[in-house]
Design a protein around this motif. Structure first.
Motif, PDB file in Angstrom:
ATOM      1  N   LEU A 256    -124.326   3.667  19.322  1.00 58.02           N
ATOM      2  CA  LEU A 256    -123.855   2.612  20.214  1.00 58.02           C
ATOM      3  C   LEU A 256    -124.767   1.383  20.150  1.00 58.02           C
ATOM      4  O   LEU A 256    -124.282   0.247  20.144  1.00 58.02           O
ATOM      5  CB  LEU A 256    -123.735   3.128  21.653  1.00 58.02           C
ATOM      6  N   ALA A 257    -126.066   1.602  20.066  1.00 53.61           N
ATOM      7  CA  ALA A 257    -126.994   0.471  19.962  1.00 53.61           C
ATOM      8  C   ALA A 257    -126.781  -0.282  18.642  1.00 53.61           C
ATOM      9  O   ALA A 257    -126.798  -1.510  18.617  1.00 53.61           O
ATOM     10  CB  ALA A 257    -128.436   0.946  20.081  1.00 53.61           C
ATOM     11  N   HIS A 258    -126.539   0.451  17.556  1.00 55.34           N
ATOM     12  CA  HIS A 258    -126.239  -0.200  16.279  1.00 55.34           C
ATOM     13  C   HIS A 258    -124.972  -1.038  16.385  1.00 55.34           C
ATOM     14  O   HIS A 258    -124.940  -2.193  15.939  1.00 55.34           O
ATOM     15  CB  HIS A 258    -126.068   0.831  15.160  1.00 55.34           C
TER      16      HIS A 258
ATOM     17  N   ALA B 272    -120.935   7.300  13.541  1.00 54.40           N
ATOM     18  CA  ALA B 272    -119.728   7.076  14.342  1.00 54.40           C
ATOM     19  C   ALA B 272    -119.279   8.314  15.107  1.00 54.40           C
ATOM     20  O   ALA B 272    -118.673   8.196  16.179  1.00 54.40           O
ATOM     21  CB  ALA B 272    -118.589   6.568  13.465  1.00 54.40           C
ATOM     22  N   ASN B 273    -119.595   9.483  14.590  1.00 56.68           N
ATOM     23  CA  ASN B 273    -119.203  10.715  15.301  1.00 56.68           C
ATOM     24  C   ASN B 273    -119.888  10.821  16.663  1.00 56.68           C
ATOM     25  O   ASN B 273    -119.455  11.586  17.517  1.00 56.68           O
ATOM     26  CB  ASN B 273    -119.506  11.945  14.450  1.00 56.68           C
TER      27      ASN B 273
ATOM     28  N   ARG C 295    -113.223   4.867  22.257  1.00 51.89           N
ATOM     29  CA  ARG C 295    -113.025   3.419  22.343  1.00 51.89           C
ATOM     30  C   ARG C 295    -113.931   2.685  21.372  1.00 51.89           C
ATOM     31  O   ARG C 295    -113.502   1.795  20.638  1.00 51.89           O
ATOM     32  CB  ARG C 295    -113.277   2.946  23.774  1.00 51.89           C
ATOM     33  N   GLU C 296    -115.205   3.060  21.342  1.00 52.82           N
ATOM     34  CA  GLU C 296    -116.159   2.394  20.472  1.00 52.82           C
ATOM     35  C   GLU C 296    -115.888   2.705  19.004  1.00 52.82           C
ATOM     36  O   GLU C 296    -116.083   1.853  18.143  1.00 52.82           O
ATOM     37  CB  GLU C 296    -117.594   2.764  20.860  1.00 52.82           C
ATOM     38  N   ARG C 297    -115.408   3.926  18.722  1.00 54.64           N
ATOM     39  CA  ARG C 297    -115.023   4.237  17.331  1.00 54.64           C
ATOM     40  C   ARG C 297    -113.882   3.335  16.884  1.00 54.64           C
ATOM     41  O   ARG C 297    -113.863   2.852  15.756  1.00 54.64           O
ATOM     42  CB  ARG C 297    -114.621   5.706  17.200  1.00 54.64           C
TER      43      ARG C 297
END
Length: 175
Positions: free
Chosen positions: A20-22, A51-52, A57-59
């Motif tokens: 998430l930070a990336h 990504a896993n 939503r973020e994916r």
């Protein structure tokens, strides 16, 4: 954006698998250097490697961003699906509008009208974020919509910018 980039860079220094930070780090780099820049693309690539670890939503946001930055038209379908899944999410609606804006080059005027509608949705959900106004200024000029241009530039001035737009400088067009 600089303080956000600093905090997020520190977070990925502490945990290089912090997906998430990336993902979030790509945004301030994108605003400063462009989303296609090496720092932004490096952050998106790192987010993709992990990504896993991202929520759905973020994916989906990551998928849209990667397709969009690769210049692939499937970004448009992915953005539309994302916006439909999260209709009340300001960030999601902004990303969908941004993809539509950049798809105008390939798809023409009908896409510009869809981009205007998409930005209207994003603005309705988050009218205090200066980033939602940057492309609508260009759209208003392209479409010859002086009323929209005046409304948006006044809002940007009231917000004191906050984006890559130089709202402190004089506009080329009088209000």
């Amino acid at each position: 954006w600089d303080s956000a980039a600093g905090a997020l860079a520190e977070a990925v220094d502490i945990d290089s698998t912090f997906a998430l930070a990336h993902l979030r780090l790509a945004e301030p780099y994108g605003w400063r250097y462009g989303m296609a820049s090496e720092p932004s693309q490096r952050a998106l690539a790192a987010a993709e490697r992990f990504a896993n670890r991202l929520p759905p939503r973020e994916r989906m946001l990551l998928t849209v961003r990667r397709l969009h930055e690769a210049g692939r038209l499937p970004a448009l379908d992915s953005a539309v699906a994302l916006a439909a899944r999260y209709p009340d999410d300001a960030e999601v609606q902004y990303v969908a509008a941004d993809v539509r804006f950049h798809a105008m080059e390939a798809l023409g005027r009908s896409m510009s009208e869809r981009a205007v509608a998409a930005f209207d949705t994003a603005i309705a959900l988050d009218s205090v974020s200066a980033r939602v106004y940057a492309h609508p200024v260009s759209l208003a000029l392209m479409l010859g919509d002086s009323a929209r241009f005046h409304t948006i530039t006044r809002k940007l001035v009231a917000l004191r910018g906050g984006s890559h737009m130089q709202v402190a400088d004089a506009w080329d067009y009088p209000w």
